[in-house]
Design an enzyme around this catalytic site. Sequence first.
Site, PDB file in Angstrom:
ATOM      1  N   GLY A  52       0.791  -1.221   0.000  1.00 19.73           N
ATOM      2  CA  GLY A  52       0.000   0.000   0.000  1.00 19.73           C
ATOM      3  C   GLY A  52       0.821   1.268   0.000  1.00 19.73           C
ATOM      4  O   GLY A  52       1.812   1.409  -0.733  1.00 19.73           O
ATOM      5  N   ILE A  53       0.419   2.222   0.824  1.00 16.64           N
ATOM      6  CA  ILE A  53       1.075   3.524   0.896  1.00 16.64           C
ATOM      7  C   ILE A  53       2.534   3.378   1.311  1.00 16.64           C
ATOM      8  O   ILE A  53       3.418   4.020   0.754  1.00 16.64           O
ATOM      9  CB  ILE A  53       0.319   4.449   1.869  1.00 16.64           C
ATOM     10  CG1 ILE A  53      -1.041   4.849   1.274  1.00 16.64           C
ATOM     11  CG2 ILE A  53       1.136   5.690   2.194  1.00 16.64           C
ATOM     12  CD1 ILE A  53      -1.932   5.622   2.221  1.00 16.64           C
ATOM     13  N   ASP A  97       7.390  -3.960   9.074  1.00 19.29           N
ATOM     14  CA  ASP A  97       6.020  -4.433   8.897  1.00 19.29           C
ATOM     15  C   ASP A  97       5.785  -5.651   9.788  1.00 19.29           C
ATOM     16  O   ASP A  97       6.708  -6.425  10.082  1.00 19.29           O
ATOM     17  CB  ASP A  97       5.737  -4.795   7.445  1.00 19.29           C
ATOM     18  CG  ASP A  97       4.257  -4.696   7.096  1.00 19.29           C
ATOM     19  OD1 ASP A  97       3.866  -3.703   6.450  1.00 19.29           O
ATOM     20  OD2 ASP A  97       3.486  -5.596   7.497  1.00 19.29           O
ATOM     21  N   ASP A 126       6.005  -4.704  14.876  1.00 20.48           N
ATOM     22  CA  ASP A 126       4.673  -4.459  15.406  1.00 20.48           C
ATOM     23  C   ASP A 126       4.749  -3.091  16.065  1.00 20.48           C
ATOM     24  O   ASP A 126       5.418  -2.916  17.090  1.00 20.48           O
ATOM     25  CB  ASP A 126       4.297  -5.536  16.433  1.00 20.48           C
ATOM     26  CG  ASP A 126       2.942  -5.305  17.083  1.00 20.48           C
ATOM     27  OD1 ASP A 126       2.381  -4.188  16.954  1.00 20.48           O
ATOM     28  OD2 ASP A 126       2.433  -6.228  17.747  1.00 20.48           O
ATOM     29  N   VAL A 127       4.105  -2.097  15.478  1.00 24.42           N
ATOM     30  CA  VAL A 127       4.270  -0.716  15.943  1.00 24.42           C
ATOM     31  C   VAL A 127       3.728  -0.477  17.345  1.00 24.42           C
ATOM     32  O   VAL A 127       4.004   0.566  17.949  1.00 24.42           O
ATOM     33  CB  VAL A 127       3.635   0.291  14.962  1.00 24.42           C
ATOM     34  CG1 VAL A 127       4.334   0.249  13.614  1.00 24.42           C
ATOM     35  CG2 VAL A 127       2.132   0.055  14.813  1.00 24.42           C
ATOM     36  N   ASN A 162       3.506   5.140   9.013  1.00 27.35           N
ATOM     37  CA  ASN A 162       2.459   4.786   8.059  1.00 27.35           C
ATOM     38  C   ASN A 162       1.537   3.669   8.534  1.00 27.35           C
ATOM     39  O   ASN A 162       0.350   3.657   8.181  1.00 27.35           O
ATOM     40  CB  ASN A 162       3.101   4.373   6.735  1.00 27.35           C
ATOM     41  CG  ASN A 162       2.123   3.685   5.814  1.00 27.35           C
ATOM     42  OD1 ASN A 162       1.188   4.291   5.299  1.00 27.35           O
ATOM     43  ND2 ASN A 162       2.304   2.372   5.625  1.00 27.35           N
ATOM     44  N   TYR A 193     -11.653   5.080  14.277  1.00 31.06           N
ATOM     45  CA  TYR A 193     -10.715   5.446  13.224  1.00 31.06           C
ATOM     46  C   TYR A 193     -10.560   6.965  13.126  1.00 31.06           C
ATOM     47  O   TYR A 193      -9.435   7.489  13.085  1.00 31.06           O
ATOM     48  CB  TYR A 193     -11.188   4.879  11.885  1.00 31.06           C
ATOM     49  CG  TYR A 193     -10.246   5.171  10.739  1.00 31.06           C
ATOM     50  CD1 TYR A 193      -9.032   4.493  10.642  1.00 31.06           C
ATOM     51  CD2 TYR A 193     -10.559   6.108   9.768  1.00 31.06           C
ATOM     52  CE1 TYR A 193      -8.150   4.758   9.597  1.00 31.06           C
ATOM     53  CE2 TYR A 193      -9.688   6.380   8.716  1.00 31.06           C
ATOM     54  CZ  TYR A 193      -8.483   5.700   8.636  1.00 31.06           C
ATOM     55  OH  TYR A 193      -7.611   5.967   7.608  1.00 31.06           O
ATOM     56  N   PRO A 210      -4.803  11.834   3.235  1.00 35.17           N
ATOM     57  CA  PRO A 210      -5.465  11.458   1.990  1.00 35.17           C
ATOM     58  C   PRO A 210      -6.926  11.095   2.206  1.00 35.17           C
ATOM     59  O   PRO A 210      -7.343  10.773   3.330  1.00 35.17           O
ATOM     60  CB  PRO A 210      -4.675  10.220   1.550  1.00 35.17           C
ATOM     61  CG  PRO A 210      -4.266   9.584   2.852  1.00 35.17           C
ATOM     62  CD  PRO A 210      -4.016  10.725   3.806  1.00 35.17           C
ATOM     63  N   VAL A 256      -7.495   5.740  -0.914  1.00 35.14           N
ATOM     64  CA  VAL A 256      -6.353   5.273  -1.694  1.00 35.14           C
ATOM     65  C   VAL A 256      -6.495   3.767  -1.840  1.00 35.14           C
ATOM     66  O   VAL A 256      -6.958   3.078  -0.927  1.00 35.14           O
ATOM     67  CB  VAL A 256      -5.025   5.606  -0.974  1.00 35.14           C
ATOM     68  CG1 VAL A 256      -3.836   5.155  -1.823  1.00 35.14           C
ATOM     69  CG2 VAL A 256      -4.934   7.104  -0.673  1.00 35.14           C
TER      70      VAL A 256
END
Length: 295
Positions: A18-19, A38, A64-65, A91, A158, A188, A191
């Site tokens: 993706g982005i 990721d 894992d963020v 991101n 979200y 954005p 997307v």
Amino acid sequence: MSNEFMGKTAIISGAAGGIGLALAEALGKQGMNIVMGDIDIQALAVSRQLLLDKGVNVLACELDVTDFKQWQDVVARAKDTYGKIHMVINNAGVGGIPGKIEDTEHETWRWVMDVNVMGVLYGAQACVPAIKEHGEGGWIVNVASMAGMLGMPYAGAYCASKAAVVSMTESWAVELKSHNIHVSALCPAFVKTRIHESHRNRQPKYAVAQENRQDKKKLQAGANAATIAVESGIPAGVLAQRVLEALKSKQTYIYTHPNYRKVTSGRSQAIDNAFVDAQDSPVVGHLINEDIVTF
């Protein structure tokens, strides 16, 4: 050709697709070293090879963020490999599950807030010291959304998370200006990514007990609507080129869909009208001449 990105290093979370992948490719073409993080290690391996085949310098790290220690490990590996860090792109994000206020499980809220908000905080906390230490300045790009500019029904978690990302960006932009670290919020509209399938990587710690799950038909209806919206969006590659353009002109808010200006303009007008109402109020109107407190 030399440019401001050449030879510098960017850490990108959620970079396997993706982005994130589109930004990795675009910045790699500008001569940056790319550190891809990721949670999906299989997709990460494929994307790493894709960039290597295109001549990009790449380091791939499982990330894992929601785990700050993993962020620290990524920064350490990036410094060991490339010496310096100049950019972090926060991101990685999830869309949650559409639903009514009373139907959305607390575990879903925690999942969305931990990935979309705490993941951004952890990324900044891990990377900013490394960017500061070389004194050359750099960039932080926080991927927010148009949903962070105006709430949408049935997407409270979200929207709240992305509004938080915008606010964090605004705070950090002022705080880090003296360090020549430019901070941007990427906002954005739709997307073409897999964010509507983000449940595929939902960590076990955010699992919802089966007996507490929403009706499957409601979940499927929400998923179908999200799929249609996302698939109508712009290609991630177009977004990436817009980000490069906006970074070069040092935009704080990076917009990709000018047709949404009417949305933010309407919100701004509503806010302005509310201030007029406060000014005309016999209760608080006298405060119009008070000094504004700033930090």
